[in-house]
Scaffold this motif. Sequence first.
Motif, PDB file in Angstrom:
ATOM      1  N   VAL A 212       5.043   2.269   5.847  1.00  0.00           N
ATOM      2  CA  VAL A 212       4.289   1.194   5.202  1.00  0.00           C
ATOM      3  C   VAL A 212       2.806   1.352   5.547  1.00  0.00           C
ATOM      4  N   ILE A 213       1.968   1.327   4.509  1.00  0.00           N
ATOM      5  CA  ILE A 213       0.521   1.499   4.657  1.00  0.00           C
ATOM      6  C   ILE A 213      -0.166   0.341   3.942  1.00  0.00           C
ATOM      7  N   ARG A 214      -1.165  -0.245   4.557  1.00  0.00           N
ATOM      8  CA  ARG A 214      -1.965  -1.274   3.884  1.00  0.00           C
ATOM      9  C   ARG A 214      -3.248  -0.661   3.361  1.00  0.00           C
ATOM     10  N   THR A 215      -3.605  -1.036   2.164  1.00  0.00           N
ATOM     11  CA  THR A 215      -4.794  -0.420   1.581  1.00  0.00           C
ATOM     12  C   THR A 215      -5.465  -1.375   0.599  1.00  0.00           C
ATOM     13  N   THR A 216      -6.555  -0.901  -0.020  1.00  0.00           N
ATOM     14  CA  THR A 216      -7.287  -1.734  -0.971  1.00  0.00           C
ATOM     15  C   THR A 216      -6.626  -1.695  -2.341  1.00  0.00           C
ATOM     16  N   ALA A 217      -6.971  -2.669  -3.163  1.00  0.00           N
ATOM     17  CA  ALA A 217      -6.334  -2.772  -4.479  1.00  0.00           C
ATOM     18  C   ALA A 217      -6.755  -1.639  -5.401  1.00  0.00           C
ATOM     19  N   ASP A 218      -8.041  -1.303  -5.387  1.00  0.00           N
ATOM     20  CA  ASP A 218      -8.563  -0.387  -6.404  1.00  0.00           C
ATOM     21  C   ASP A 218      -8.885   0.963  -5.803  1.00  0.00           C
ATOM     22  N   SER A 219      -7.925   1.575  -5.232  1.00  0.00           N
ATOM     23  CA  SER A 219      -8.213   2.783  -4.495  1.00  0.00           C
ATOM     24  C   SER A 219      -7.271   3.892  -4.939  1.00  0.00           C
ATOM     25  N   TRP A 220      -7.303   4.956  -4.191  1.00  0.00           N
ATOM     26  CA  TRP A 220      -6.409   6.092  -4.361  1.00  0.00           C
ATOM     27  C   TRP A 220      -4.945   5.647  -4.330  1.00  0.00           C
ATOM     28  N   ALA A 221      -4.662   4.503  -3.683  1.00  0.00           N
ATOM     29  CA  ALA A 221      -3.273   4.056  -3.565  1.00  0.00           C
ATOM     30  C   ALA A 221      -2.640   3.885  -4.944  1.00  0.00           C
ATOM     31  N   ARG A 222      -3.447   3.371  -5.892  1.00  0.00           N
ATOM     32  CA  ARG A 222      -2.909   3.176  -7.224  1.00  0.00           C
ATOM     33  C   ARG A 222      -2.572   4.524  -7.854  1.00  0.00           C
ATOM     34  N   ARG A 223      -3.403   5.525  -7.533  1.00  0.00           N
ATOM     35  CA  ARG A 223      -3.189   6.840  -8.142  1.00  0.00           C
ATOM     36  C   ARG A 223      -1.964   7.553  -7.557  1.00  0.00           C
ATOM     37  N   VAL A 224      -1.631   7.263  -6.304  1.00  0.00           N
ATOM     38  CA  VAL A 224      -0.465   7.947  -5.722  1.00  0.00           C
ATOM     39  C   VAL A 224       0.837   7.197  -6.029  1.00  0.00           C
TER      40      VAL A 224
ATOM     41  N   ALA B 217       5.926   7.332  -3.223  1.00  0.00           N
ATOM     42  CA  ALA B 217       5.030   6.218  -2.899  1.00  0.00           C
ATOM     43  C   ALA B 217       5.205   5.110  -3.934  1.00  0.00           C
ATOM     44  N   THR B 218       5.320   3.880  -3.459  1.00  0.00           N
ATOM     45  CA  THR B 218       5.490   2.722  -4.325  1.00  0.00           C
ATOM     46  C   THR B 218       4.527   1.632  -3.866  1.00  0.00           C
ATOM     47  N   VAL B 219       3.859   0.980  -4.799  1.00  0.00           N
ATOM     48  CA  VAL B 219       3.066  -0.197  -4.440  1.00  0.00           C
ATOM     49  C   VAL B 219       4.020  -1.386  -4.437  1.00  0.00           C
ATOM     50  N   LEU B 220       4.110  -2.064  -3.300  1.00  0.00           N
ATOM     51  CA  LEU B 220       5.054  -3.175  -3.182  1.00  0.00           C
ATOM     52  C   LEU B 220       4.521  -4.406  -3.894  1.00  0.00           C
TER      53      LEU B 220
ATOM     54  N   ALA C  24      -9.406   0.279   8.798  1.00  0.00           N
ATOM     55  CA  ALA C  24     -10.606   0.420   7.967  1.00  0.00           C
ATOM     56  C   ALA C  24     -11.088  -0.952   7.520  1.00  0.00           C
ATOM     57  N   PRO C  25     -12.407  -1.074   7.238  1.00  0.00           N
ATOM     58  CA  PRO C  25     -12.964  -2.385   6.887  1.00  0.00           C
ATOM     59  C   PRO C  25     -12.630  -2.786   5.452  1.00  0.00           C
ATOM     60  N   GLY C  26     -12.915  -4.049   5.116  1.00  0.00           N
ATOM     61  CA  GLY C  26     -12.727  -4.555   3.758  1.00  0.00           C
ATOM     62  C   GLY C  26     -11.327  -5.096   3.560  1.00  0.00           C
ATOM     63  N   PRO C  27     -11.129  -5.859   2.469  1.00  0.00           N
ATOM     64  CA  PRO C  27      -9.792  -6.404   2.211  1.00  0.00           C
ATOM     65  C   PRO C  27      -8.799  -5.282   1.913  1.00  0.00           C
ATOM     66  N   ARG C  28      -7.647  -5.394   2.496  1.00  0.00           N
ATOM     67  CA  ARG C  28      -6.598  -4.365   2.327  1.00  0.00           C
ATOM     68  C   ARG C  28      -5.319  -5.111   1.992  1.00  0.00           C
ATOM     69  N   ASP C  29      -5.256  -5.580   0.765  1.00  0.00           N
ATOM     70  CA  ASP C  29      -4.168  -6.486   0.429  1.00  0.00           C
ATOM     71  C   ASP C  29      -3.069  -5.844  -0.405  1.00  0.00           C
ATOM     72  N   ARG C  30      -3.065  -4.536  -0.483  1.00  0.00           N
ATOM     73  CA  ARG C  30      -1.956  -3.851  -1.137  1.00  0.00           C
ATOM     74  C   ARG C  30      -1.105  -3.140  -0.097  1.00  0.00           C
ATOM     75  N   TYR C  31       0.204  -3.210  -0.298  1.00  0.00           N
ATOM     76  CA  TYR C  31       1.117  -2.479   0.568  1.00  0.00           C
ATOM     77  C   TYR C  31       1.682  -1.295  -0.202  1.00  0.00           C
ATOM     78  N   LEU C  32       1.509  -0.135   0.406  1.00  0.00           N
ATOM     79  CA  LEU C  32       2.059   1.081  -0.158  1.00  0.00           C
ATOM     80  C   LEU C  32       3.271   1.454   0.691  1.00  0.00           C
ATOM     81  N   LEU C  33       4.403   1.648   0.042  1.00  0.00           N
ATOM     82  CA  LEU C  33       5.624   2.033   0.759  1.00  0.00           C
ATOM     83  C   LEU C  33       5.978   3.456   0.377  1.00  0.00           C
ATOM     84  N   ILE C  34       6.251   4.278   1.382  1.00  0.00           N
ATOM     85  CA  ILE C  34       6.788   5.607   1.094  1.00  0.00           C
ATOM     86  C   ILE C  34       8.287   5.564   1.367  1.00  0.00           C
TER      87      ILE C  34
END
Lengths: 136, 136
Positions: free
Chosen positions: A50-62, A90-93, A111-121
């Motif tokens: 489980v990884i926390r990340t930003t909404a508009d980032s590489w997370a969406r692309r993976v 990888a799945t965005v929860l 890392a700084p900034g809001p990180r309100d997306r959870y990425l699950l592998i």
Amino acid sequence: MTTPMEMTTLTEAECLALLSTEPVGRLVFTENALPAIRPVNFVLDGRDVVIRTTADSWARRVADTVVAFEVDHIVPADHSGWSVVLLGTATVLTDIDALVRVTDFRHRPWAPGPRDRYLLIRTGEISGRRLSLAPA
Amino acid sequence: MTTPMEMTTLTEAECLALLSTEPVGRLVFTENALPAIRPVNFVLDGRDVVIRTTADSWARRVADTVVAFEVDHIVPADHSGWSVVLLGTATVLTDIDALVRVTDFRHRPWAPGPRDRYLLIRTGEISGRRLSLAPA
């Protein structure tokens, strides 16, 4: 003279035990058709990552692609260490039950900034190797 | 309360200086159409990365492909650290002049067994980030 070293393959149980000892791993993915890698702090949810990340980032692309996740621990002094690599999707929860389940008070993003997306592998294959001094 | 953290982008000169402080990096490549990653010890040759490996290994499969190479240093105690990623083309060195040039007494493979192939990553793009405590 070179000190004899030994490379051993780790069992899945050993891999999972080692994964839980490190706070940071490296997410490996493809970006613009090129290999990409990014260190992230993470927690384990069973065999999953489980990884926390930003909404508009590489997370969406993976999202919904197959990624690798690597964790290692290297000791330069004696050239020993271990490395565990897992392959998974990888799945965005977005499911609230899943979010509640993976929410962990230990898991604050570094890392700084809001990180309100959870990425699950969702982990498929796990492999690991240990490099150590050969027994005398 | 969370300690404020700051993410800064590193210049290429900073990236190269940091790369030379770590003995081990992670080679990121594609294997059977899946993302793959492998820690290896390395030395720098200018902006390029030199890795020693076995003759009949994954090195042959990554030859003449674009790979990523990542080096980082993470300090769990204060959640700080840096990560440098370079993209380049992997080449198995066969030219004797190039071999002589990259041969470095500091560069002995950590893993066991004969490692008589030199893999060179001809570096294209270099990028790096540092995560640190924000100044008060």
